[in-house]
Scaffold this active site. Structure first.
Site, PDB file in Angstrom:
ATOM      1  N   ASN A  83      37.908  29.934  39.878  1.00 27.90           N
ATOM      2  CA  ASN A  83      37.208  28.602  39.076  1.00 27.90           C
ATOM      3  C   ASN A  83      36.243  28.882  38.778  1.00 27.90           C
ATOM      4  O   ASN A  83      35.821  28.152  37.988  1.00 27.90           O
ATOM      5  CB  ASN A  83      37.429  27.269  39.194  1.00 27.90           C
ATOM      6  CG  ASN A  83      37.008  27.489  41.094  1.00 27.90           C
ATOM      7  OD1 ASN A  83      36.091  28.078  41.449  1.00 27.90           O
ATOM      8  ND2 ASN A  83      36.858  26.006  41.723  1.00 27.90           N
ATOM      9  N   LYS A  84      36.291  30.810  39.052  1.00 27.99           N
ATOM     10  CA  LYS A  84      34.777  30.921  38.320  1.00 27.99           C
ATOM     11  C   LYS A  84      34.549  31.257  36.804  1.00 27.99           C
ATOM     12  O   LYS A  84      35.969  31.760  36.249  1.00 27.99           O
ATOM     13  CB  LYS A  84      33.955  31.794  39.431  1.00 27.99           C
ATOM     14  CG  LYS A  84      34.266  31.220  40.194  1.00 27.99           C
ATOM     15  CD  LYS A  84      32.632  29.866  41.166  1.00 27.99           C
ATOM     16  CE  LYS A  84      32.901  29.813  41.654  1.00 27.99           C
ATOM     17  NZ  LYS A  84      32.800  29.993  42.875  1.00 27.99           N
ATOM     18  N   ASN A  85      33.667  31.467  36.022  1.00 29.89           N
ATOM     19  CA  ASN A  85      33.881  31.984  35.255  1.00 29.89           C
ATOM     20  C   ASN A  85      34.434  33.086  34.418  1.00 29.89           C
ATOM     21  O   ASN A  85      35.208  33.819  34.135  1.00 29.89           O
ATOM     22  CB  ASN A  85      32.370  32.618  34.133  1.00 29.89           C
ATOM     23  CG  ASN A  85      31.451  30.742  34.114  1.00 29.89           C
ATOM     24  OD1 ASN A  85      31.736  29.778  34.308  1.00 29.89           O
ATOM     25  ND2 ASN A  85      30.538  30.907  32.990  1.00 29.89           N
TER      26      ASN A  85
END
Ligand SMILES: *Cc1c(COP(=O)(O)O)cnc(C)c1O
Length: 397
Positions: A188-190
């Site tokens: 769910n990170k960039n």
């Protein structure tokens, strides 16, 4: 293969994986060299180039990166490390792995959720070794103030950059302001590799220790060859296996190439939120009205007004197919950390912990999606604010 069917009309976060990532993984599988090979080395070189860091080391995940950081800096039992409580629990857990004690400090204010240098200063003791900062939601913490404080007391600074790959402050990448920077490539990170992480440092000695500890504390083959012992190796510390594999590194290289444009897209969508939300819902607090440097816009946090029911708000959003979340339940309020016997009071962190809601933000959203979220927020907030019922006071005769 079909994609997993989306549950939400507008999810909180989303991943952007395409044919390039697929081809990169396939290429690794066909070359049949699966760990610590040229793809990982190339990923590290790309990451060092993006951040301008002297060294970048790929690791299993950001939690492992934080653990390695503490071990490389020599934290141990009896040491204290100042950390924010408004973070993902891994920031504090990693301090515990080393045997050191995390000391929680408050955030700066209701517009800036990052560690307060002033509150951190109040918590420094002769046992303090380091300060860990988190660049919450992708926004830079006040690094000049944190660094000045650390220098005054001879402390190390470690940056938890899980939210902020590609973000800068004063033209300098976050993750290179402290002695060590720890990045996450969780789903769910960039940018993502599924599980994965990176450590950055400019310090050659620290980089050497990190490299050893990442791989069982074994002296490298290169080093052995250099010493004329190519047939063997030595173990100089009880290290770990915190390596990243080549498949993940291959995905990481493609994701990293996409990161600047993806972050730009996030900033544009976030700017639209900031433009539309105040008009639609003036009661909603929007932190980071003043930002330092260039944010990676990992999250769009909002503060519900006092008296609004967050559960009701989130249920109303869910009913409209819009996913929301909370960043974060403060770490010092979890059972384990409460039972450590430290009755810390962090009023600002607790306020945010009670009133914060995170709205969807990811590069796959359209401006129309932002408009839909804004409209839904206005309705949901209306339902969530418990207004005093209009009652006429009857004066007894
Ligand atoms: C996600 C996250 C971590 C942990 O990252 P992993 O790669 O999942 O171990 C640590 N700190 C913060 C602030 C995070 O958001």
């Amino acid at each position: 293969m079909e994609q997993v069917k989306p549950v939400w009309r507008i999810p909180l976060a989303d991943i952007d994986l395409g044919p390039e990532e697929e081809a990169a993984v396939l290429d690794v599988l066909r070359r049949r060299w699966l760990s610590m090979g040229e793809t990982t080395a190339a990923f590290e070189a790309d990451f060092a180039a993006l951040t301008g860091a002297g060294h970048a080391l790929a690791v299993t995940n950001c939690t492992a990166a934080l653990h390695l950081a503490g071990m490389a800096l020599g934290w141990g039992p009896g040491d204290e490390v100042i950390v924010p409580s408004l973070t993902f629990v891994a920031t504090a857990n990693a301090v515990r792995y080393t045997g050191a004690t995390p000391i929680f400090a408050d955030i700066t204010g209701l517009d800036d959720f990052s560690l307060s240098a002033e509150d951190a200063a109040r918590r420094i003791t002769p046992r303090t070794r380091a300060i860990v900062v988190v660049h919450y939601a992708g926004y830079a913490a006040d690094m000049p103030a944190i660094r000045a404080l650390a220098e005054r007391y001879g402390l190390d600074v470690v940056e938890d950059v899980a939210h902020a790959p590609g973000a800068t402050l004063g033209g300098r990448a976050l993750g290179t302001w402290g002695r060590i920077g720890c990045f996450s490539f969780f789903a769910n990170k960039n940018m993502t590799t599924g599980e994965g992480g990176m450590i950055t440092t400019d310090d050659d000695d620290v980089a050497g220790r990190l490299r050893l500890l990442r791989s069982h504390g074994m002296t490298s083959l290169t080093w052995d060859r250099h010493k004329g012992h190519a047939w063997s190796y030595d173990v100089v510390a009880p290290g770990y296996n915190y390596r990243l594999d080549e498949m993940r590194a291959a995905v990481g290289r493609v994701q990293l190439a996409k990161l600047p444009a993806a972050n730009e897209r996030r900033r544009a969508l976030d700017a639209l939120y900031r433009q539309l939300l105040p008009a639609a819902t003036p009661e909603l607090g929007l932190p980071y009205s003043e930002t330092r440097g260039i944010s990676a816009c990992h999250l769009r946090p909002a503060l519900l007004p006092v008296g609004a029911s967050r559960t009701r708000f989130m249920d109303e959003m869910k009913a409209q197919g819009i996913q929301t979340s909370i960043h974060y339940p403060p770490v010092h309020t979890f059972s384990y950390y409460r039972e450590q016997g430290r009755h810390t009071s962090l009023p600002l962190t607790e306020t945010v912990g009670e009133r914060e809601v995170t709205l969807p933000l990811h590069p796959g959203m359209t401006p129309g999606d932002v408009e839909s979220v804004v409209a839904a927020v206005a309705e949901a907030l209306d339902a969530a604010i418990v207004r005093p019922s209009v009652e006429t006071t009857v004066t007894p005769a």
